[in-house]
Design a protein around this motif. Structure first.
Motif, PDB file in Angstrom:
ATOM      1  N   PHE A  72      -0.517   4.644  -7.605  1.00  0.00           N
ATOM      2  CA  PHE A  72      -0.529   3.206  -7.887  1.00  0.00           C
ATOM      3  C   PHE A  72       0.735   2.548  -7.357  1.00  0.00           C
ATOM      4  N   VAL A  73       0.826   2.512  -6.056  1.00  0.00           N
ATOM      5  CA  VAL A  73       2.022   2.002  -5.395  1.00  0.00           C
ATOM      6  C   VAL A  73       1.861   0.521  -5.074  1.00  0.00           C
ATOM      7  N   ASP A  74       2.988  -0.146  -5.075  1.00  0.00           N
ATOM      8  CA  ASP A  74       3.006  -1.560  -4.719  1.00  0.00           C
ATOM      9  C   ASP A  74       3.275  -1.636  -3.214  1.00  0.00           C
ATOM     10  N   ARG A  75       2.216  -1.473  -2.467  1.00  0.00           N
ATOM     11  CA  ARG A  75       2.319  -1.396  -1.012  1.00  0.00           C
ATOM     12  C   ARG A  75       1.138  -2.127  -0.401  1.00  0.00           C
ATOM     13  N   VAL A  76       1.373  -2.760   0.714  1.00  0.00           N
ATOM     14  CA  VAL A  76       0.290  -3.428   1.435  1.00  0.00           C
ATOM     15  C   VAL A  76      -0.281  -2.434   2.436  1.00  0.00           C
ATOM     16  N   PHE A  77      -1.588  -2.300   2.418  1.00  0.00           N
ATOM     17  CA  PHE A  77      -2.272  -1.403   3.348  1.00  0.00           C
ATOM     18  C   PHE A  77      -2.916  -2.248   4.436  1.00  0.00           C
ATOM     19  N   ASP A  78      -2.996  -1.695   5.635  1.00  0.00           N
ATOM     20  CA  ASP A  78      -3.541  -2.441   6.766  1.00  0.00           C
ATOM     21  C   ASP A  78      -5.037  -2.702   6.644  1.00  0.00           C
ATOM     22  N   ASN A  79      -5.753  -1.794   5.980  1.00  0.00           N
ATOM     23  CA  ASN A  79      -7.204  -1.927   5.885  1.00  0.00           C
ATOM     24  C   ASN A  79      -7.724  -1.061   4.738  1.00  0.00           C
ATOM     25  N   PRO A  80      -8.986  -1.248   4.352  1.00  0.00           N
ATOM     26  CA  PRO A  80      -9.545  -0.444   3.251  1.00  0.00           C
ATOM     27  C   PRO A  80      -9.532   1.059   3.529  1.00  0.00           C
ATOM     28  N   GLU A  81      -9.724   1.440   4.786  1.00  0.00           N
ATOM     29  CA  GLU A  81      -9.711   2.871   5.126  1.00  0.00           C
ATOM     30  C   GLU A  81      -8.362   3.498   4.791  1.00  0.00           C
ATOM     31  N   GLU A  82      -7.300   2.822   5.183  1.00  0.00           N
ATOM     32  CA  GLU A  82      -5.950   3.345   4.922  1.00  0.00           C
ATOM     33  C   GLU A  82      -5.692   3.420   3.412  1.00  0.00           C
ATOM     34  N   PHE A  83      -6.084   2.363   2.700  1.00  0.00           N
ATOM     35  CA  PHE A  83      -5.890   2.353   1.254  1.00  0.00           C
ATOM     36  C   PHE A  83      -6.668   3.484   0.586  1.00  0.00           C
ATOM     37  N   LEU A  84      -7.963   3.601   0.885  1.00  0.00           N
ATOM     38  CA  LEU A  84      -8.788   4.621   0.231  1.00  0.00           C
ATOM     39  C   LEU A  84      -8.308   6.030   0.556  1.00  0.00           C
ATOM     40  N   ASP A  85      -7.877   6.245   1.781  1.00  0.00           N
ATOM     41  CA  ASP A  85      -7.335   7.548   2.151  1.00  0.00           C
ATOM     42  C   ASP A  85      -6.120   7.866   1.269  1.00  0.00           C
ATOM     43  N   HIS A  86      -5.211   6.913   1.156  1.00  0.00           N
ATOM     44  CA  HIS A  86      -4.016   7.095   0.320  1.00  0.00           C
ATOM     45  C   HIS A  86      -4.406   7.318  -1.143  1.00  0.00           C
ATOM     46  N   TYR A  87      -5.225   6.440  -1.666  1.00  0.00           N
ATOM     47  CA  TYR A  87      -5.598   6.462  -3.079  1.00  0.00           C
ATOM     48  C   TYR A  87      -6.300   7.765  -3.458  1.00  0.00           C
ATOM     49  N   ILE A  88      -7.324   8.128  -2.718  1.00  0.00           N
ATOM     50  CA  ILE A  88      -8.133   9.303  -3.066  1.00  0.00           C
ATOM     51  C   ILE A  88      -7.338  10.596  -2.903  1.00  0.00           C
ATOM     52  N   ARG A  89      -6.619  10.742  -1.808  1.00  0.00           N
ATOM     53  CA  ARG A  89      -5.850  11.981  -1.594  1.00  0.00           C
ATOM     54  C   ARG A  89      -4.748  12.155  -2.640  1.00  0.00           C
ATOM     55  N   ASN A  90      -4.026  11.089  -2.921  1.00  0.00           N
ATOM     56  CA  ASN A  90      -2.946  11.183  -3.895  1.00  0.00           C
ATOM     57  C   ASN A  90      -3.478  11.348  -5.315  1.00  0.00           C
ATOM     58  N   LEU A  91      -4.614  10.739  -5.608  1.00  0.00           N
ATOM     59  CA  LEU A  91      -5.226  10.936  -6.917  1.00  0.00           C
ATOM     60  C   LEU A  91      -5.677  12.389  -7.074  1.00  0.00           C
ATOM     61  N   ALA A  92      -6.277  12.948  -6.037  1.00  0.00           N
ATOM     62  CA  ALA A  92      -6.684  14.364  -6.078  1.00  0.00           C
ATOM     63  C   ALA A  92      -5.471  15.260  -6.303  1.00  0.00           C
ATOM     64  N   ASN A  93      -4.381  14.988  -5.600  1.00  0.00           N
ATOM     65  CA  ASN A  93      -3.162  15.783  -5.788  1.00  0.00           C
ATOM     66  C   ASN A  93      -2.607  15.628  -7.196  1.00  0.00           C
ATOM     67  N   VAL A 141     -16.702   0.909 -12.111  1.00  0.00           N
ATOM     68  CA  VAL A 141     -17.663   1.971 -11.806  1.00  0.00           C
ATOM     69  C   VAL A 141     -17.217   2.744 -10.561  1.00  0.00           C
ATOM     70  N   PHE A 142     -16.727   2.036  -9.560  1.00  0.00           N
ATOM     71  CA  PHE A 142     -16.250   2.685  -8.340  1.00  0.00           C
ATOM     72  C   PHE A 142     -15.086   3.628  -8.669  1.00  0.00           C
ATOM     73  N   GLY A 143     -14.145   3.157  -9.484  1.00  0.00           N
ATOM     74  CA  GLY A 143     -13.020   4.000  -9.885  1.00  0.00           C
ATOM     75  C   GLY A 143     -13.455   5.220 -10.667  1.00  0.00           C
ATOM     76  N   LEU A 144     -14.410   5.030 -11.579  1.00  0.00           N
ATOM     77  CA  LEU A 144     -14.931   6.172 -12.343  1.00  0.00           C
ATOM     78  C   LEU A 144     -15.670   7.150 -11.446  1.00  0.00           C
ATOM     79  N   SER A 145     -16.387   6.625 -10.463  1.00  0.00           N
ATOM     80  CA  SER A 145     -17.109   7.502  -9.522  1.00  0.00           C
ATOM     81  C   SER A 145     -16.132   8.359  -8.726  1.00  0.00           C
TER      82      SER A 145
END
Length: 184
Positions: A72-93, A141-145
């Motif tokens: 949950f970083v306070d960072r601007v991402f260039d696009n949804p792909e970059e954000f989701l990659d960051h979010y999902i990988r770091n959440l998994a870790n 729902v998306f977050g829970l999924s």
């Protein structure tokens, strides 16, 4: 009793509660895992329920701190792909790094964390909404999924099962989530 003793008991209790559940993790088993007597355990925690609640509360705080630093970083991402990659990988870790707590909080009764979990789900929904601009998405729902899928994937890795390649499956999941966001 010093903090090292208390921490050893808390660590052993987390491990045993996660592996055996609340009912299966006896105070004798926890004390043996920690390398102390049951008397020492009860001197500090009084009851099994107090110990359980302390395990939940102390690990919930650590889990929250870990996720705030990486997910949950306070960072601007260039696009949804970059954000989701960051979010999902770091959440998994984060789930893997705190797996015993995460597993325990999902699978065992935890009245002490119920409001915290509800607030977390709400927070995740708001966070996703702020990072992904798509009015067609139910962010809660998306977050829970995402969390549910990652939990399943992390269980497989934690248990040492190899029929799913963790990294390849995570890559495909990030790709699919991105497609959902862009095409929905």
């Amino acid at each position: 009793m010093n903090n090292t003793t208390e921490q050893k008991i808390l660590n052993a209790a987390l491990k045993m509660f996660s592996q055996k559940g609340y009912k299966g993790a006896t105070t004798m088993i926890i004390a043996e895992e920690a390398g102390f007597s049951e008397k020492t355990l009860f001197r500090r925690f009084k009851t099994k329920k107090n110990l359980y609640n302390m395990v939940l509360l102390s690990n919930a705080e650590k889990f929250k701190e870990d996720l705030e630093k990486t997910v949950f970083v306070d960072r601007v991402f260039d696009n949804p792909e970059e954000f989701l990659d960051h979010y999902i990988r770091n959440l998994a870790n984060g789930y893997l790094d705190n797996f015993e707590f995460f597993n325990l909080s999902i699978n065992e009764p935890n009245e002490v964390l119920e409001s915290t979990m509800e607030n977390t789900v709400d927070f995740i929904g708001i966070y996703l909404k702020n990072k992904i601009d798509n009015p067609n998405i139910d962010y809660k729902v998306f977050g829970l999924s995402i969390s549910s899928f990652l939990y399943t994937l992390c269980v497989e890795k934690y248990m040492g099962r190899t029929y799913l390649d963790f990294d390849a499956t995570l890559n495909r999941f990030v790709k699919h989530c991105t497609q959902v966001v862009l095409k929905f």
